[in-house]
Design an enzyme around this catalytic site. Structure first.
Site, PDB file in Angstrom:
ATOM      1  N   CYS B  72      -8.225  11.892 -29.136  1.00  0.00           N
ATOM      2  CA  CYS B  72      -6.874  11.366 -29.235  1.00  0.00           C
ATOM      3  C   CYS B  72      -6.003  11.776 -28.050  1.00  0.00           C
ATOM      4  CB  CYS B  72      -6.227  11.814 -30.538  1.00  0.00           C
ATOM      5  SG  CYS B  72      -5.929  13.587 -30.603  1.00  0.00           S
ATOM      6  N   ALA B  75      -5.561  15.460 -27.511  1.00  0.00           N
ATOM      7  CA  ALA B  75      -6.740  16.046 -26.869  1.00  0.00           C
ATOM      8  C   ALA B  75      -6.683  15.850 -25.365  1.00  0.00           C
ATOM      9  CB  ALA B  75      -8.013  15.433 -27.449  1.00  0.00           C
ATOM     10  N   ARG B 106     -13.274  23.979 -24.512  1.00  0.00           N
ATOM     11  CA  ARG B 106     -13.582  23.121 -23.359  1.00  0.00           C
ATOM     12  C   ARG B 106     -14.150  23.848 -22.138  1.00  0.00           C
ATOM     13  NH1 ARG B 106     -12.905  18.034 -22.310  1.00  0.00           N
ATOM     14  NH2 ARG B 106     -12.257  18.448 -20.185  1.00  0.00           N
ATOM     15  N   HIS B 206      -3.506  12.058 -21.070  1.00  0.00           N
ATOM     16  CA  HIS B 206      -3.522  12.429 -19.652  1.00  0.00           C
ATOM     17  C   HIS B 206      -2.228  11.970 -18.994  1.00  0.00           C
ATOM     18  CE1 HIS B 206      -8.103  11.553 -20.119  1.00  0.00           C
ATOM     19  NE2 HIS B 206      -7.819  12.780 -20.529  1.00  0.00           N
TER      20      HIS B 206
END
Lengths: 458, 553, 458, 553
Positions: B72, B75, B106, B206
């Site tokens: 999503c 994230a 991550r 992003h």
């Protein structure tokens, strides 16, 4: 130092959780739903949820974790997720052909207020649910409870949706709680060993610890069937293992189908396994076979053999409420001293009382936080360290920083193998825990001993 | 040079199979509406003489129920872009889960001792752990207090707040709270409205992250770092130490790295990153927004680079040297390449007999599905099929198609910042003439050619692949290796086919740069040649007949 | 440094053994004899032998180890031990009332040349052996072979003394080799799972891993009965697990009773368990049930999951020949590289050839000593270290000095729990070995990683 | 002082039981001949007004088949006495087993870095691993080569050889080989003919070890260590660090320890131990021979001491001070006692409420069955029964019976060395008159009162207890704790009764001296109060009836 900003200086926090000792409801619901044969869990929310849940479960089990999502966009978030869920049900039954879809909600769909039963009814009315297939649901708002609550809710939903009263069978319902697939197998084995026919739900054995054969099965062999869930309403009794994870389903079964329910601790350790076996025995009206006496006796033997090395050890535990309670009882039975205990789950006053009762002899430095977080737990350790840490993989950061032996247990374990195949419940499981604790404690003893003190025999 | 990208010599057809037949097999089980949509996202590659490739529908909604790889907006924002910056206290405002799942999962490595204050909050998870009362009565109060508590306990220089799904719905004004607390605490506090439902994938996150960091951080410190050749590296998140390897190479070449977005990064690096001479973009998808905005505001040009693969690394270094056009730098770059390549080539030569001709599929991310084709090519392996999880058309087809991209409803409400040249600090690094000279030397400013022009004709390109399509591709082609993420890993491996995680690298790495290439060769050798794939059948399954009982006498 | 005088400078030794990787025959014979129900092992020698054997076995099993001795004095050593043995037989049957006495010789009685059958015959003639009770024996000179030879000899003696031909039954003889009680249980379980009736001998399960109940039993529940041993001569076939420890009994059974025998590796690891199960299947003419397929598949799955961490690891192994062979095969199957291998047992050329064949791909730094000692093994390590050590507790001195991860396996294990309860044979046992190796390797990886490299997920 | 030996106040009868009846129960199952023999080894204690006690037949053959605790001559010689000396390469000449079993299994701690050369061979096992060809053709050649190889590999300053059973039978002249190699290598090489069948127990091995060490080592170095009050400690093997604790106390008192036989010892200490002023004997049984011979040859007197128990430790220290008759020393000793006792007393007081009145049995060794009664008494625990594994009558009844002891055939051929005063180095430390004065002060030279005079009347004394008798004693008395060795441990514990190993201390310790007493109190507290002994029955065994099925509603 990995957690270089943690100090012994404890400042009250009311709003900020740091390093949580829990996660959210939906992941527990997803895990529980995987314990139904032919079931595809479905996350009614934005697609990040199911991606995160699948990733976390996969890292823990090292197995495929299949689930679907309603993939909310901003539009759905504003106008409601009905269209998404209807479309999802249609696509799932068409493309993936599960026997059943287990829908759980998320903070998003709960905040919107989507009415799942209504949507499912519409799907049914629209013919989107093939004959003989099912869609059921649990409400699992992420802002209430924890992953354990979600597990409990989905397990209860199995009862609510499927259990049917009927002429009493000789079967016993076993509700294993939020434990490993291997634990579920072991719980079933103990019943089978006693000649008891059991319906175990959920049952993730062979779903989340399946074989590698070169053939992928989207819906693996394991899991309780809908037929069995239906029949569970006619069982002699239910044993709900763990007040947090299993009691809601057990009590719902009692309320709905008048199947009496015993709520027990998880059968971790000697005494709680004793209680489980004894309850099984009395509920089913059977004798405990010698094979179980033998397992029990071997455990008692091993405890007596290795008692000197565990005696008096101060232990810090982080975990889910049901685990904490049973582990505390086991460790106390070993003459160990669980002194710091944290669960992230808001498990309530009664739980905390039970825990304090179990730990009445733990000594005057007992600290319990329900709910608490790992940051606080670490601060306690900064103040006075412990001899052993037990909990999920995240504890390893504390273990390393503070140089404390560490036994992984609970959820999630992201960095070691074993939990998928070897139970920690039952007498065998207690032997395994004993071995794990001893390995940790003895490895440390040997590491820290001088050459002069180094021992061949222990 | 022994390393080359041989797949370009492929016959242009996917192992002789009827390509349309393959597409049909992927789609035939779908309901018609779904099939129609997916049809546009599954494309057989063709590369025109002008480098044009077919249109791939991408950056569109995932079909509910279809089981995609995507995550999503949160994230993408908190997990991918902001997560790797060590000295920001990143508070997830929402129920506990989102913060928990993005806690240390991550593998962004970081070196806190390279900052004077040694701050590192990446090992911590901060969340407001919203409860039902906050859903009902609003969470601003709790957020405010949480920021205060974070400050009291950790004294960070910056605090960032990330909103998860319910926050937007209940209407918490996160930004107002942040402004208020920034004022109160005297440190940088800023928020991201990156609710999970925004956009169609991580990609929205992003963009939001880029906007936020550009607005609140970039250009807030005009101190110019020392160094003759100052660069920023964008879209490199230091998974498994990739950024460290690239840093090592930069240092050897005499390049000064001002900031990496955002692997091994400090907020202070971002603050002065506008003082650099050049932006290098690794992951085009996740970070091009910042590069664009920096160019507009500060006059800082960007070029696309790729440090995945030894040849790609060498090529990228030479591009940088060409940009700076300094003989000493060029010499040094060549010396580094000459020093590093022999070991890489030796390893490739050692491994290649065991990997040659093997076939890979890559479905991951917004750049790795492209970049890693380089490394496979260096092993003599060909890529049968590839696709991105959250890319846009420009990532597939190249930025040349940017003008043609229609922004749909799901992406339209992701804010596009209006950026103007900074009245004081705008300083164009290259004028138009020089840009042209450089372009002739291969320094293609502000360009990304996309994945498809570099793939052979006939290869299958699948955007946002579904579980169903994955299964079909496996059944049809039985590739020797499949690249995706953790959710896909064991699905694929149950088939007896190894899956290489290209998000987490399966906890290996680094794979970037020269040393990374060696690591990757060895890892792929291990994976495709592991004995375990031969153990799937038991003797009695291979040979089920019962021998005569007395065979043992 | 614990072994501070060990250097990489290897000087040829022909006479001096330093840090042996074996011990003497009688202890193996004693262990084997304990695997007969109601049996008291008897050491025909000076009392030091039985004291040492009982002590060592007790330290390994943490269980009572009962045995008797002829308690030679100087007189007996000169004039022969007949009087002592006769007296012992008398006293044992009168005071302790076993069903059977299993006499093994020692270097002392062998050097003297005592003729045990003649003495036993005299005891019988004198009426010292009660009706329905037995005395049998094995020659176990300490100066030949090793503890494995003693185990093999005593197991063979069970055949020689008791097995009787008869009309073929549907039973299969399982000769498990010098393994743990838990291994014997697992070997039996695999056969039972396949629906096969088995006579397993010796069988130390429940003898050397018994329960603690408050009631001591000098002759615990477990063990093969003399009746079963008698019937073993009528079985369909025998499977002798381990050429060194079990083949002599299996072949003696074939010779004496024409029961065909398959000699297999110990079922440690995937392939040797496959071979065992497949041989069982073919010998008994049955199908392999899905439960075993599942166990196998889970093992293969776990191997594939954890392969990256074990791949290419250089391993040093010290152990008994049968274990070395099976472990080498397993480790090789995991893409690990067993590079240094030592057994103290003089296992012969054929064994060494088999081992080298198994390790054909291990690389160019393979070193094998059959027989060798731990001093030599340590010297190899001084020259070039390994990533993992596997062997008995004595290896921990090397592990500590050289800072090498260490997995305990084989005999004796004097300082950890687990081996008594958790098998290392079979698919489950292989999972356990896998877990142990991973724990060792991953703990080390994490210890040695910098803070920067430290990983949450593996 | 809070610590006292309260068992002396016991009522003199074993818990009201008919004592002869108890003896009968132990014996009734034996064949008549066995019963007659054991009858003389099982004795009800009576202490006459003159301190005389009944005769206990001991140091006699173990009955074959009866299952005793005993080990062999080799175990006593190599295992007990010589094993703890770190810098001798001890080669076991024989088949592999004996060397293997005695390898690191006795927990003798040692501090090699306290010797200048740092030698420590205790972690090594050296054996000739005799094969059948040596049994047939003789093992001297192999032994000779083994000694050479030991020298070549380890360059020790001394090598000792220990013969196991077959060596004596095949007639290897171990001593000749040792002499030859001593000559050749120029280091001390000496052998022990301690074949397992010699004597009736470990005791023979102690004697042989004493003889050998006296012959080959003691007095070979006349360098006199510095120190005003020089003592040797004999019969202390540093199990679990006991000797370290005693060394600590000695040092605090200002006593100079020349040599310990043989815990934490170096062969160099033995060599000059004849220069000390006084020998202190801990384990009378294993070491009195050396003390006797040193007195004869060098004029060094010995006294019996006991550092097991805080009171005993204080008493022994005062005895030593009395011997030296130096006010400064006495003052220092009193200061040490005063400094150490409070912590001990506090711990005893803390533990005693949980141990008071509990009952112990001790069957072990040649001194511990006696010494540890002190520690139990300090915990308010009484000893119901005790016996030695390998003691002689003097250990039970006191050295006053030495003249009455008849040496039987089994012991007669253990060599008695003929020792004479050394013409040059004999130096009597006390003359007759001073001896008398000191005796009056309780410094009882060359005396050991034995175990029984210090036990209450009615306690059962059993020499070389058999498994059968052990079982009967457990059944009759169900003691709260039982002390013996590893072979007995789990037999007893299967009954639900804790067994404390007094050979290995169950890998705990030290238990000597003041700190040792504290350790022991804590350990016994743990053992007798462990929750595990309450877990023996399952709920369904305690309460087997089935409840109604619907009890759960």
């Amino acid at each position: 130092m990995l957690l270089r900003h943690t100090t012994a200086d404890i400042k009250e926090r009311k709003a900020l959780t740091v390093n949580p000792a829990k996660t959210c409801q939906p992941i527990g619901a997803m895990y529980a739903a995987l314990g139904i044969h032919g079931c595809l869990p479905h996350s009614h929310g934005s697609q990040g949820c199911y991606a995160y849940h699948r990733s976390t479960l996969t890292r823990h089990y090292k197995e495929p974790v299949m689930a679907a999502t309603s993939a909310f966009t901003e539009g759905a978030s504003v106008f409601g997720g009905q269209a998404n869920l209807l479309q999802a049900i249609d696509n799932i039954f068409t493309v993936y052909e599960p026997e059943v879809i287990a829908v759980h909600t998320t903070c998003l769909s709960e905040t919107i207020g989507d009415d799942i039963p209504q949507i499912v009814n519409k799907a049914k009315a629209d013919g989107r649910i093939p004959e003989g297939k099912y869609v059921f649901h649990a409400n699992t708002p992420s802002y209430v409870g924890s992953h354990v609550t979600g597990f409990a809710s989905m397990t209860k939903a199995m009862v609510d949706y499927f259990a049917e009263s009927g002429p009493r069978s000789r079967t016993i319902n076993l509700i294993p709680g939020f434990v490993e697939p291997a634990d579920m197998t072991e719980i079933r084995r103990l019943a089978t060993e006693m000649g008891i026919s059991a319906i175990l739900f959920p049952d993730t054995a062979r779903v989340l610890n399946g074989p590698l054969t070169g053939k992928y099965r989207m819906f693996p062999e394991g899991g309780v069937t809908i037929d069995q869930l239906r029949q569970s309403g006619a069982s002699v009794g239910s044993i709900a293992l763990g007040a947090l994870a299993s009691a809601p389903a057990g009590l719902a079964m009692d309320a709905k189908c008048k199947v009496p329910c015993a709520v027990l601790n998880l059968p971790i350790g000697l005494h709680d396994t004793d209680l489980f076996v004894d309850t099984l025995r009395r509920m089913a009206g059977v004798n405990v076979p010698e094979t179980i006496d033998l397992e029990r006796g071997q455990l008692v033997d091993a405890i007596s053999d290795w008692h000197p090395y565990l005696y008096g050890k101060r232990v810090g535990l982080v975990g889910d409420p049901d685990q904490l309670l049973a582990l505390s009882r086991f460790l106390t039975a070993l003459d160990m001293r669980p002194v710091y205990l944290v669960t992230g789950s808001p498990a309530g006053k009664k739980f905390e009382e039970q825990l304090r009762e179990t730990l009445a002899d733990a000594g005057d430095d007992l600290r319990i936080a329900v709910p608490g977080d790992m940051f606080l737990f670490h601060q306690w350790i900064k103040e006075r360290s412990v001899d052993l840490l037990m909990g999920n993989t995240y504890l390893k950061y504390i273990a390393r920083d503070e140089d404390i032996p560490f036994v992984r247990c609970g959820f999630p374990i992201l960095d070691r193998m074993g939990h998928s195949y070897f139970p920690t419940v039952g007498y065998r499981g207690a032997l395994r825990l004993l071995e794990k604790m001893l390995d940790a404690v003895l490895d440390r003893k040997e590491r820290d001993s001088s050459d002069i003190e180094f021992e061949l025999v222990l | 040079m022994a390393i080359s990208a041989e797949y370009k010599d492929a016959d242009g057809v996917l192992e002789g199979k009827d390509l349309e037949g393959v597409r049909r097999r992927l789609l035939e089980k779908y309901p018609p509406k779904v099939a129609r949509k997916r049809d546009k996202q599954i494309v057989v590659n063709r590369v025109g003489e002008d480098g044009s490739v077919p249109v791939v529908m991408s950056n569109v909604r995932t079909v509910p129920g279809l089981i995609s790889q995507r995550g999503c907006c949160y994230a993408g924002c908190k997990g991918v872009v902001l997560g790797p910056t060590r000295d920001i206290v990143n508070i997830t405002h929402g129920p506990v889960g989102c913060g928990f799942y993005s806690w240390l999962t991550r593998r962004n490595q970081t070196d806190p001792d390279s900052s004077p204050d040694g701050h590192n909050f990446m090992t911590y998870c901060f969340t407001t752990d919203m409860q039902d009362e906050e859903i009902i009565f609003g969470g601003e109060k709790k957020l405010r207090l949480a920021i205060q508590e974070a400050y009291d306990n950790f004294k960070p220089k910056a605090i960032a707040v990330f909103s998860t799904c319910p926050v937007g719905l209940i209407g918490d004004d996160v930004h107002a709270v942040c402004r208020e607390m920034k004022e109160k605490l005297g440190i940088n506090v800023f928020g991201f409205s990156c609710e999970g439902y925004k956009g169609v994938s991580q990609s929205a996150g992003h963009h939001i992250a880029n906007n936020g960091i550009f607005t609140h951080v970039v250009g807030t410190d005009d101190a110019v770092p020392e160094g003759d050749f100052k660069i920023n590296l964008l879209g490199e998140y230091n998974i498994g130490g990739d950024a460290f390897e690239i840093e090592r190479i930069f240092e050897a070449c005499g390049l000064t790295l001002v900031a990496t977005y955002s692997g091994n990064s400090s907020i202070e690096h971002f603050a002065r990153s506008h003082t650099a001479d050049l932006n290098l973009i690794m992951c085009h998808r996740s970070i091009n927004y910042v590069a664009e905005m920096m160019e507009t505001k500060f006059g800082l040009p960007w070029i696309k680079v790729n440090f995945i693969g030894a040849a790609a690394t060498a090529k990228s270094l030479r591009k940088i040297a060409a940009y700076f056009d300094d003989p000493a730098l060029s010499e040094r770059v060549e010396a580094v390449i000459a020093a590093e390549l022999p070991a890489v080539e030796a390893e490739a030569a050692a491994v290649r007999p065991r990997t040659e001709g093997k076939r890979a599929m890559l479905f991951v991310g917004g750049s790795r599905a492209h970049h890693y084709q380089e490394l496979f090519a260096e092993l003599g392996m060909k890529t049968l099929s590839a696709g991105y999880e959250f890319a846009h058309r420009d990532d597939y087809e190249g930025r040349r198609v940017l003008p043609d991209i229609k922004v749909d409803a799901d992406s339209r409400n992701i804010q596009e910042l209006e950026v103007h040249p900074d009245p004081e600090r705008y300083r164009p690094r290259v004028d138009a003439q020089r840009a042209e000279t450089l372009a002739a030397k291969g320094v293609d400013f502000a360009d990304y050619a996309g994945m498809m022009p570099e793939m052979p004709a006939g290869a299958l390109v699948i955007d946002d692949i579904s579980h169903h399509e994955t299964e079909k591709m496996i059944a049809l082609f039985k590739p020797d290796i499949f690249c995706a993420g953790i959710k896909e890993k064991y699905v694929i491996q149950k088939h007896g086919i190894p899956l290489k995680q290209l998000h987490s690298y399966d906890y290996g790495g680094p794979y970037a740069g020269f040393k990374g290439a060696i690591n990757f060769y060895q890892e792929i050798d291990r994976m495709v040649n592991s004995r375990v794939w031969g153990y799937l059948k038991a003797p009695w399954q291979k040979n089920p007949e019962l021998a005569a009982k007395y065979a043992f006498e």
